[in-house]
Design a protein around this motif. Structure first.
Motif, short mmCIF file in Angstrom:
data_model
loop_
_atom_site.label_atom_id
_atom_site.label_comp_id
_atom_site.label_asym_id
_atom_site.label_seq_id
_atom_site.Cartn_x
_atom_site.Cartn_y
_atom_site.Cartn_z
N SER A 75 5.62 -16.69 9.39
CA SER A 75 5.67 -17.20 8.03
C SER A 75 5.01 -16.20 7.09
O SER A 75 4.47 -15.18 7.52
N GLY A 76 5.04 -16.50 5.80
CA GLY A 76 4.40 -15.61 4.85
C GLY A 76 2.91 -15.48 5.09
O GLY A 76 2.35 -14.38 4.99
N LYS A 77 2.27 -16.58 5.44
CA LYS A 77 0.83 -16.54 5.69
C LYS A 77 0.51 -15.74 6.94
O LYS A 77 -0.47 -14.98 6.98
N VAL A 78 1.32 -15.90 7.98
CA VAL A 78 1.08 -15.15 9.22
C VAL A 78 1.28 -13.65 8.98
O VAL A 78 0.47 -12.83 9.43
N ALA A 79 2.34 -13.29 8.26
CA ALA A 79 2.58 -11.88 7.96
C ALA A 79 1.44 -11.30 7.14
O ALA A 79 0.99 -10.17 7.37
N SER A 80 0.95 -12.07 6.16
CA SER A 80 -0.18 -11.62 5.35
C SER A 80 -1.42 -11.43 6.21
O SER A 80 -2.16 -10.45 6.05
N PHE A 81 -1.65 -12.35 7.15
CA PHE A 81 -2.81 -12.23 8.05
C PHE A 81 -2.73 -10.96 8.88
O PHE A 81 -3.74 -10.25 9.05
N LEU A 82 -1.55 -10.65 9.40
CA LEU A 82 -1.40 -9.44 10.22
C LEU A 82 -1.62 -8.17 9.40
O LEU A 82 -2.24 -7.21 9.87
N MET A 121 -0.17 -1.59 -3.47
CA MET A 121 0.60 -1.13 -2.31
C MET A 121 0.64 -2.20 -1.23
O MET A 121 1.68 -2.45 -0.61
N GLY A 122 -0.51 -2.86 -0.99
CA GLY A 122 -0.54 -3.94 -0.01
C GLY A 122 0.33 -5.11 -0.42
O GLY A 122 1.00 -5.73 0.41
N GLY A 123 0.35 -5.41 -1.72
CA GLY A 123 1.24 -6.47 -2.21
C GLY A 123 2.70 -6.14 -2.00
O GLY A 123 3.50 -7.00 -1.62
N LEU A 124 3.06 -4.87 -2.24
CA LEU A 124 4.44 -4.45 -2.02
C LEU A 124 4.80 -4.52 -0.54
O LEU A 124 5.90 -4.96 -0.17
N MET A 155 8.29 -6.09 -8.37
CA MET A 155 8.47 -5.12 -9.45
C MET A 155 7.12 -4.69 -10.03
O MET A 155 6.86 -3.50 -10.22
N ILE A 156 6.24 -5.66 -10.28
CA ILE A 156 4.93 -5.35 -10.84
C ILE A 156 4.11 -4.51 -9.84
O ILE A 156 3.44 -3.54 -10.22
N SER A 157 4.17 -4.88 -8.57
CA SER A 157 3.42 -4.14 -7.55
C SER A 157 3.87 -2.69 -7.48
O SER A 157 3.04 -1.76 -7.44
N THR A 158 5.18 -2.47 -7.48
CA THR A 158 5.70 -1.10 -7.37
C THR A 158 5.39 -0.30 -8.64
O THR A 158 5.04 0.89 -8.57
N LEU A 159 5.52 -0.93 -9.80
CA LEU A 159 5.26 -0.25 -11.07
C LEU A 159 3.79 0.20 -11.15
O LEU A 159 3.50 1.36 -11.48
N MET A 160 2.87 -0.71 -10.85
CA MET A 160 1.46 -0.36 -10.94
C MET A 160 1.05 0.66 -9.88
O MET A 160 0.17 1.49 -10.12
N MET A 161 1.68 0.60 -8.72
CA MET A 161 1.43 1.60 -7.70
C MET A 161 1.76 3.00 -8.24
O MET A 161 1.00 3.96 -8.05
N GLY A 162 2.88 3.12 -8.93
CA GLY A 162 3.28 4.41 -9.48
C GLY A 162 2.38 4.88 -10.60
O GLY A 162 1.98 6.05 -10.66
N VAL A 163 2.00 3.98 -11.49
CA VAL A 163 1.15 4.35 -12.63
C VAL A 163 -0.22 4.83 -12.14
O VAL A 163 -0.74 5.87 -12.59
N LEU A 164 -0.82 4.10 -11.21
CA LEU A 164 -2.15 4.47 -10.72
C LEU A 164 -2.10 5.74 -9.86
O LEU A 164 -3.09 6.47 -9.78
N THR A 165 -0.96 6.02 -9.22
CA THR A 165 -0.82 7.28 -8.49
C THR A 165 -0.86 8.46 -9.45
O THR A 165 -1.47 9.50 -9.15
N VAL A 166 -0.26 8.33 -10.61
CA VAL A 166 -0.30 9.39 -11.62
C VAL A 166 -1.72 9.59 -12.13
O VAL A 166 -2.19 10.72 -12.35
N GLY A 177 -7.04 -6.41 0.43
CA GLY A 177 -6.99 -7.41 -0.63
C GLY A 177 -5.58 -7.62 -1.15
O GLY A 177 -5.18 -8.76 -1.43
N GLY A 178 -4.83 -6.53 -1.30
CA GLY A 178 -3.46 -6.65 -1.78
C GLY A 178 -2.57 -7.42 -0.82
O GLY A 178 -1.73 -8.21 -1.24
N SER A 179 -2.76 -7.19 0.48
CA SER A 179 -1.98 -7.91 1.47
C SER A 179 -2.29 -9.41 1.43
O SER A 179 -1.39 -10.25 1.54
N LEU A 180 -3.57 -9.73 1.28
CA LEU A 180 -3.97 -11.14 1.25
C LEU A 180 -3.52 -11.82 -0.03
O LEU A 180 -2.88 -12.88 0.00
N ILE A 181 -3.82 -11.21 -1.16
CA ILE A 181 -3.43 -11.80 -2.45
C ILE A 181 -1.93 -11.76 -2.63
O ILE A 181 -1.32 -12.69 -3.16
#
Length: 542
Positions: free
Chosen positions: A452-459, A162-165, A129-140, A110-114
């Motif tokens: 493209s961004g869409k192709v990378a997201s699909f992969l 993580m997928g968004g990052l 920035m938001i993706s990395t920040l929330m990844m760290g908070v939820l890891t804690v 879902g993160g990769s797609l969104i």
């Protein structure tokens, strides 16, 4: 094995005027031509040209992304070494515990797609920035959730960021470096592997240990509390992992004794500490994206350089493909990444559980072999940065698959014969897998269609599907049949991925051959009228 057309600049166009940097190529080569020009100010370095400043900006921003991907690799690699301790905290079966792998894969999908959609629509640096920040908070937060459904939800949300990052980080590297992204893409994935090296070492001191000598274990004849995973019994003694194997070295009972012993063991585990350390590091790695966000707004003049980059990207034009062929290639590459992700993620996540449960290793050795895997994986990606300058992506993939097939075949035949053999095969598997993911994307970009961004997201979505489905199957067969299914399935996935690579290669060759034939006929048709006109002129002159 490419079907690309490349148009080269004339030699005279390469000597661009430094004052016209807005129209210069946005590439390292273009910058080098400017820095080596006859301008005395540039040679003495007293006043760096705009292109030199642009190169420094690219390098600094790339370093920020490398830092974020180191933290991403640490978060991903932390799950494998701490998996048994998380099962202990949750007090669940191994088969039930694989829900954590599945929830993580669903979130990553879902993160990769969104993430790809959000990345294209909103500010790119702020999104990262938001993706990395929330990844760290939820890891804690993750190890403090003591119920499986709650931990699965937290893990799913964390993996979504993580997928968004991952999607945004790969896309922004392509945007920064353009067609010269090859070595830098390998470097980003090397940074991910470097995080994977560090993570097990951070986790190891805080994991519950399994005693090497079963004779040191006190009586464990008390009533079992609950079946957890294969081959161990949890006692009320300080070290709760006890060898309770049968004659065949494998027993399907990992039992928890009385509630007092279980409670003591849960209190003794310090698995939350590495999650806090790595989570805070991830939060720290989100801060540089704020500087990227501010510097982008302050330097509007980069738009002209980006336009130059777009012009350079047009130098590589792929053969026009029909919609049907594009869909065919996307499906093939999608299954390519599904099967590859099954191999990489499952091997990294289950290797410690496999050697501890089936080969009767201690958890310390299990953590070490996980670290060796990630070290070898990162070393392979480090060498891939250099090798990618001399070998085409297709050749790199061919070598990788040959080595991967041989390694899994050797592991299948001799994993139970020698401990040293298992270490060697693990290193070989890691090196073989190291460059497949980035080389596959580069191969597709150069040989098939633009990424493209869409192709990378699909992969990335396809890779997440593979990561999501395989752990459930491996966990079920692992517990209900034999742990050797871990090797059987990964070997089968490797053969399937290699077959997809071969089919895609043949399709590319066939399309390229047809296109070259049509182009040759078209050129002949164009020359024939010109020759007829010349013959008519000659007749008239006579």
């Amino acid at each position: 094995m490419t079907i690309e057309m490349t148009t080269r600049e004339e030699n005279g166009q390469g000597a661009s005027n430094p004052d016209e940097d807005g129209r210069m190529e946005n590439s390292t080569r273009g910058v080098n031509r400017v820095s080596n020009s006859s301008d005395p100010v540039d040679q003495q370095g007293r006043h760096p040209s705009p292109c030199q400043s642009e190169l420094r900006r690219k390098q600094i921003h790339s370093a920020y992304i490398f830092f974020a991907f180191i933290s991403l690799g640490m978060v991903v690699a932390l799950h494998g070494p701490t998996f048994l301790d998380l099962l202990l905290i949750l007090n669940v079966h191994l088969e039930q515990g694989t829900l954590l792998f599945t929830s993580g894969s669903v979130g990553y999908l879902g993160g990769s797609l969104i993430g790809g959609i959000v990345y294209d629509r909103f500010n790119k640096e702020l999104t990262l920035m938001i993706s990395t920040l929330m990844m760290g908070v939820l890891t804690v937060v993750l190890p403090f959730t003591r119920y499986l459904p709650v931990m699965a939800v937290v893990n799913c949300l964390r993996s979504c960021f993580m997928g968004g990052l991952d999607a945004g980080g790969n896309a922004i590297m392509v945007r920064i470096w353009g067609k010269d992204v090859g070595p830098y893409m390998q470097a980003v994935h090397f940074a991910f592997g470097l995080g994977g090296i560090i993570s097990p070492f951070v986790a190891a001191p805080f994991l519950l240990s399994r005693p090497e000598d079963p004779s040191n274990v006190t009586d464990t004849s008390s009533t079992p509390h609950e079946n957890l995973t294969d081959g161990f019994t949890l006692s009320s003694i300080p070290t709760p992992y006890v060898d309770n194997s049968g004659d065949n070295g494998f027993n399907s009972s990992f039992n928890l004794t009385n509630s007092t012993g279980f409670s003591d063991a849960v209190q003794q585990t310090q698995v939350h500490i590495p999650y806090i350390i790595i989570g805070l590091l991830a939060v720290l790695s989100s801060i540089p994206f704020i500087e990227m966000f501010r510097s982008k707004r302050a330097e509007k003049r980069r738009q002209s350089l980006n336009q130059g980059n777009e012009e350079k990207e047009k130098e590589i034009r792929h053969i026009p493909l029909t919609t049907c062929l594009k869909a065919t290639f996307l499906v093939l590459m999608g299954f390519f990444y599904i099967t590859y992700a099954c191999v990489e993620d499952t091997f990294a996540g289950f290797i410690m559980t496999f050697v501890v449960v089936h080969l009767r290793w201690s958890k310390t050795k299990g953590t070490r072999i996980t670290s060796v895997f990630w070290i070898s994986f990162s070393v392979g990606r480090l060498f891939a940065i250099v090798i990618s300058k001399y070998l085409t992506p297709w050749k790199m993939l061919a070598v990788d698959f040959v080595l991967l097939i041989v390694s899994f075949l050797a592991l299948l035949l001799g994993v139970e014969s020698s401990e040293a053999f298992s270490w060697v095969c693990t290193v070989a598997v890691a090196i073989a897998m190291a460059s497949i993911f980035p080389s596959g994307m580069t191969w597709m970009d150069k040989s098939i269609m633009k990424i493209s961004g869409k192709v990378a997201s699909f992969l990335l979505v396809c890779a997440s599907i593979g990561s999501m489905a395989n752990p459930l199957l491996v966990g079920y067969l692992f517990e209900n049949d034999t742990p050797m299914w871990f090797i059987y399935l990964l070997f089968a996935h490797t053969l399937a991925c290699s077959a997809i690579f071969a089919v895609t290669t043949l399709l590319i060759w066939w399309i390229g051959k047809r296109w070259r034939s049509r182009k040759s006929r078209a050129e002949n048709d164009q020359r024939q009228p010109a020759e007829l006109v010349q013959d008519d002129d000659a007749d008239k002159s006579l």
